[in-house]
Write an enzyme that holds these catalytic residues in place. Structure first.
Site, short mmCIF file in Angstrom:
data_model
loop_
_atom_site.label_atom_id
_atom_site.label_comp_id
_atom_site.label_asym_id
_atom_site.label_seq_id
_atom_site.Cartn_x
_atom_site.Cartn_y
_atom_site.Cartn_z
N LYS A 232 -0.04 -7.41 -4.35
CA LYS A 232 -1.48 -7.67 -4.36
C LYS A 232 -2.10 -7.52 -5.75
O LYS A 232 -3.06 -8.22 -6.09
CB LYS A 232 -2.17 -6.76 -3.35
CG LYS A 232 -1.86 -7.16 -1.92
CD LYS A 232 -2.17 -6.08 -0.92
CE LYS A 232 -3.65 -5.96 -0.65
NZ LYS A 232 -3.89 -5.04 0.49
N LYS B 40 -5.44 1.20 -3.65
CA LYS B 40 -4.76 0.33 -2.69
C LYS B 40 -3.28 0.19 -3.02
O LYS B 40 -2.91 0.05 -4.19
CB LYS B 40 -5.42 -1.05 -2.68
CG LYS B 40 -6.88 -1.00 -2.24
CD LYS B 40 -7.61 -2.32 -2.46
CE LYS B 40 -7.25 -3.35 -1.41
NZ LYS B 40 -8.15 -4.54 -1.51
N GLY C 204 -1.79 -4.88 6.86
CA GLY C 204 -2.13 -4.26 8.14
C GLY C 204 -3.13 -3.13 8.02
O GLY C 204 -3.19 -2.25 8.87
N LYS D 216 -13.03 -1.43 -7.68
CA LYS D 216 -14.36 -1.00 -7.30
C LYS D 216 -14.49 -1.13 -5.78
O LYS D 216 -14.02 -2.10 -5.19
CB LYS D 216 -15.37 -1.92 -8.01
CG LYS D 216 -16.79 -1.61 -7.70
CD LYS D 216 -17.41 -0.77 -8.80
CE LYS D 216 -18.82 -0.36 -8.42
NZ LYS D 216 -19.06 1.07 -8.65
N ASN E 29 -3.03 -14.16 2.11
CA ASN E 29 -2.00 -14.02 3.14
C ASN E 29 -1.23 -15.33 3.25
O ASN E 29 -1.81 -16.38 3.51
CB ASN E 29 -2.62 -13.63 4.47
CG ASN E 29 -3.16 -12.20 4.45
OD1 ASN E 29 -2.60 -11.33 3.77
ND2 ASN E 29 -4.21 -11.95 5.16
N ARG F 270 0.79 -16.78 5.29
CA ARG F 270 1.33 -16.99 6.64
C ARG F 270 0.17 -17.39 7.55
O ARG F 270 -0.97 -17.41 7.13
CB ARG F 270 1.88 -15.66 7.16
CG ARG F 270 0.81 -14.57 7.04
CD ARG F 270 1.18 -13.28 7.71
NE ARG F 270 0.35 -12.17 7.28
CZ ARG F 270 -0.81 -11.84 7.81
NH1 ARG F 270 -1.30 -12.53 8.80
NH2 ARG F 270 -1.50 -10.81 7.35
P1 ADP Z 1 -4.43 -10.74 9.99
O1 ADP Z 1 -5.27 -10.99 8.80
O2 ADP Z 1 -3.66 -11.90 10.47
O3 ADP Z 1 -5.14 -9.97 11.02
P2 ADP Z 1 -3.04 -8.32 9.54
O4 ADP Z 1 -3.05 -7.78 8.15
O5 ADP Z 1 -3.85 -7.62 10.57
O6 ADP Z 1 -3.36 -9.84 9.39
O7 ADP Z 1 -1.54 -8.44 9.98
C1 ADP Z 1 -1.06 -9.19 11.07
C2 ADP Z 1 0.03 -8.41 11.72
O8 ADP Z 1 1.04 -8.11 10.81
C3 ADP Z 1 -0.47 -7.09 12.27
O9 ADP Z 1 0.21 -6.84 13.46
C4 ADP Z 1 -0.11 -6.10 11.18
O10 ADP Z 1 0.07 -4.82 11.70
C5 ADP Z 1 1.17 -6.73 10.64
N1 ADP Z 1 1.35 -6.51 9.19
C6 ADP Z 1 0.68 -7.10 8.19
N2 ADP Z 1 1.16 -6.73 7.00
C7 ADP Z 1 2.17 -5.88 7.23
C8 ADP Z 1 3.07 -5.16 6.40
N3 ADP Z 1 3.05 -5.25 5.08
N4 ADP Z 1 3.97 -4.37 7.01
C9 ADP Z 1 4.01 -4.29 8.34
N5 ADP Z 1 3.20 -4.95 9.17
C10 ADP Z 1 2.29 -5.74 8.64
P1 ADP Z 2 -4.58 -5.59 3.96
O1 ADP Z 2 -3.49 -6.15 3.10
O2 ADP Z 2 -4.20 -4.34 4.63
O3 ADP Z 2 -5.18 -6.63 4.85
P2 ADP Z 2 -6.91 -5.89 2.22
O4 ADP Z 2 -6.78 -5.78 0.76
O5 ADP Z 2 -7.06 -7.25 2.79
O6 ADP Z 2 -5.69 -5.14 2.90
O7 ADP Z 2 -8.12 -4.98 2.71
C1 ADP Z 2 -8.33 -4.70 4.08
C2 ADP Z 2 -9.80 -4.37 4.31
O8 ADP Z 2 -10.20 -3.24 3.52
C3 ADP Z 2 -10.76 -5.46 3.90
O9 ADP Z 2 -10.92 -6.44 4.91
C4 ADP Z 2 -12.03 -4.70 3.62
O10 ADP Z 2 -12.75 -4.41 4.79
C5 ADP Z 2 -11.51 -3.39 3.03
N1 ADP Z 2 -11.48 -3.45 1.56
C6 ADP Z 2 -10.44 -3.79 0.79
N2 ADP Z 2 -10.75 -3.75 -0.53
C7 ADP Z 2 -12.04 -3.38 -0.61
C8 ADP Z 2 -12.97 -3.15 -1.69
N3 ADP Z 2 -12.60 -3.27 -2.96
N4 ADP Z 2 -14.23 -2.77 -1.37
C9 ADP Z 2 -14.61 -2.63 -0.08
N5 ADP Z 2 -13.80 -2.81 0.97
C10 ADP Z 2 -12.53 -3.19 0.72
MG MG Z 3 -6.13 -8.36 4.26
#
Ligand code: ADP
Ligand code: ADP
Ligand code: MG
Length: 467
Positions: free
Chosen positions: A135, A177, A183, A220, A309, A311
């Protein structure tokens, strides 16, 4: 047209000729596996399901043309077992693998092995999965492609001192992060130096345990943002379009719970700009297949890239409802080497769509998962109601996997109609033998702030848990 002898088909596909895939192995389970099997069937493509010992009687196992057991219940031994999955593909002569979401869907190494074996991985190339799966690196790449990103560290943070120094420069609150995260895990916010020092150790630990990679970055913390993401489709010939946005701001612990499109906060101007920025970036990095660029949008309508993402996403159906485009079929056509048949101006957005994720969990017990046997089941239906699920009456939910049981997706003329339809559909749903989050979802749908579109990513924490 007898070209089903694998060798012939594989060589042709590798050359990028337009040749539809013939047999797809689905390396997943649950509703998304069923969703993919159905799309293949409609396209006249043969399907191979893989299943763990816990999933012998699962719907995806019985629905596919062929099914192969790939190991015991734990996902590390089955749905994450690359060797067993690839052996199943070879054994059945599958020419391609659809990874769904979760599991191996963002595993660059798996995609690379598929490429080397001449099995088409239905997704982008392993190089792009690798680039975007990291990321912190993805952010730098997007920044170079002209996409606005959340201000933060340039790349990874290598010490607590560096984190503290940077945080005082960009001002608290900040977020730490995990670079390999997903997830909703490996993310923590800090409002002070003391919190940051604690968060540093915690995120590192969490990242190591969850992703076996403890690299972290800092950015931030955007306060009270909306999570708005753009769905894109790009073919292997350099064409790319977007299918509009999805607002996924209803989140619990950074995990989406309810999603909708269109987003109620975007101005037409911002919507247009986000779509254009996403398409430009995708073209610039040479990405092909379906993908989603996730942004945070603040109260000034400024938007910042968060991650991409690589996928299909859980919430893809809301986009399908308003555009009429079948994203899974498009993924398969793209992977077959076909050029996109739609241009941006062909995409017409109609009405409003909303999705709720129904989980087997107990909201009164900290959302503890509730596996067990479903003794009775009634699924809702009707005009503009879609249910994506793999459960049935008599099905036993294994304790080994995600607790998502079903997605209920509705299509209304307006946001109000979508809320009414979703409320009605969930009220009608009966799942006996296990706990669900249905009442929790109904509380969201009935909340005045949600109904009047005055919500952001802190909504569930503030409104449903009182802060
Ligand atoms: P979406 O944006 O499609 O909701 P999520 O981040 O919630 O994506 O992920 C979709 C599914 O994949 C969820 O069941 C989540 O727990 C799983 N998942 C996503 N990233 C990972 C990861 N790096 N390791 C394990 N499970 C993941
Ligand atoms: P994941 O890979 O687990 O989906 P993301 O980077 O997409 O992680 O972040 C998941 C959620 O966390 C976002 O949808 C948002 O609600 C919150 N988030 C992530 N980064 C920030 C940020 N810089 N400021 C505020 N909220 C954040
Ligand atoms: Mg995300």
């Amino acid at each position: 047209m007898d070209e089903s002898k694998e060798g012939v088909v594989k060589i042709k596909i590798q050359k990028g000729e337009s040749k539809m895939l013939k047999k797809v192995l689905i390396a997943n389970r649950g509703e998304i596996a069923v969703r993919i099997i159905r799309a293949c069937r409609e396209m006249g493509i043969a399907t191979v399901a893989v299943y763990s010992e816990a999933d012998k009687t699962a719907l995806h196992t019985t629905l596919a043309d062929e099914s192969i057991c790939i190991g015991p219940a734990p996902s590390t031994k089955s749905y994450l077992n690359k060797k067993a999955i690839l052996e199943a593909a070879c054994l059945t002569g599958a020419d391609s693998i659809h990874p769904g979401f979760g599991f191996l869907s963002e595993n660059a190494n798996f995609a690379k092995i598929c490429e080397e074996m001449g099995i088409k991985f239905i997704g982008p190339s392993h190089k792009l999965i690798d680039l975007l799966g990291n990321k912190s690196q993805a952010k730098e790449t997007m920044k170079k492609a002209g996409v606005p990103v959340v201000p933060g560290s340039k790349g990874l943070i290598s010490s607590k001192e560096e984190a503290v120094k940077l945080a005082s420069d960009i001002h608290y609150p900040v977020m730490l992060k995990a670079s390999a995260g997903g997830g909703g895990r490996g993310i923590r916010v800090a409002y002070s130096q003391e919190e940051l020092e604690k968060a540093y150790d915690l995120v590192k630990q969490e990242a190591k345990i969850s992703f076996n990679d403890d690299s972290i970055y800092l950015e931030k913390f955007i306060e009270n943002p909306r999570h708005v993401e753009i769905q894109i489709l790009a073919d292997e010939h350099g064409n790319c379009i977007h299918l509009g946005e999805r607002d996924c701001s209803v989140q619990r612990r950074n995990q989406k719970v309810v999603e909708e499109t269109p987003s109620g906060i975007l101005s037409e101007e911002t919507r247009k700009k986000m779509g254009e920025v996403a398409v430009k970036a995708v073209k610039e990095i040479g990405y092909a297949n379906a993908g989603t660029i996730e942004f945070l949008v603040d109260k000034h309508q400024d938007f910042y890239f968060m991650e991409m993402n690589t996928r299909v996403q859980v919430e893809h159906p809301v986009t399908e409802m308003v555009t009429g485009v079948d994203i899974i079929k498009e993924q398969i056509k793209i992977a077959s080497g076909e050029p996109l048949t739609m241009k941006q101006e062909d995409i017409i957005f109609t009405g409003h769509s909303m999705e709720a994720r129904i989980n087997s969990e107990n909201p009164d017990k900290n959302f503890m998962p509730c596996p067990g046997k479903i003794t009775g089941l009634h699924l809702p239906g009707g005009n503009g109601i879609r249910v994506d699920t793999a459960i049935y009456a008599g099905y036993t939910i294994p304790p080994n996997y995600d607790s998502m049981l079903a997605k209920i997706i509705v299509h209304g003329k307006t946001r109000e109609e979508s809320i009414a339809k979703l409320t009605s559909a969930i009220a009608e749903l009966v799942v006996e033998g296990t706990q669900t989050n249905c009442d929790f979802i109904l509380r969201i749908l009935q909340n005045e702030k949600f109904k009047s579109n005055r919500y952001d990513t802190s909504f569930i924490a503030k409104e449903l848990f009182g802060g």
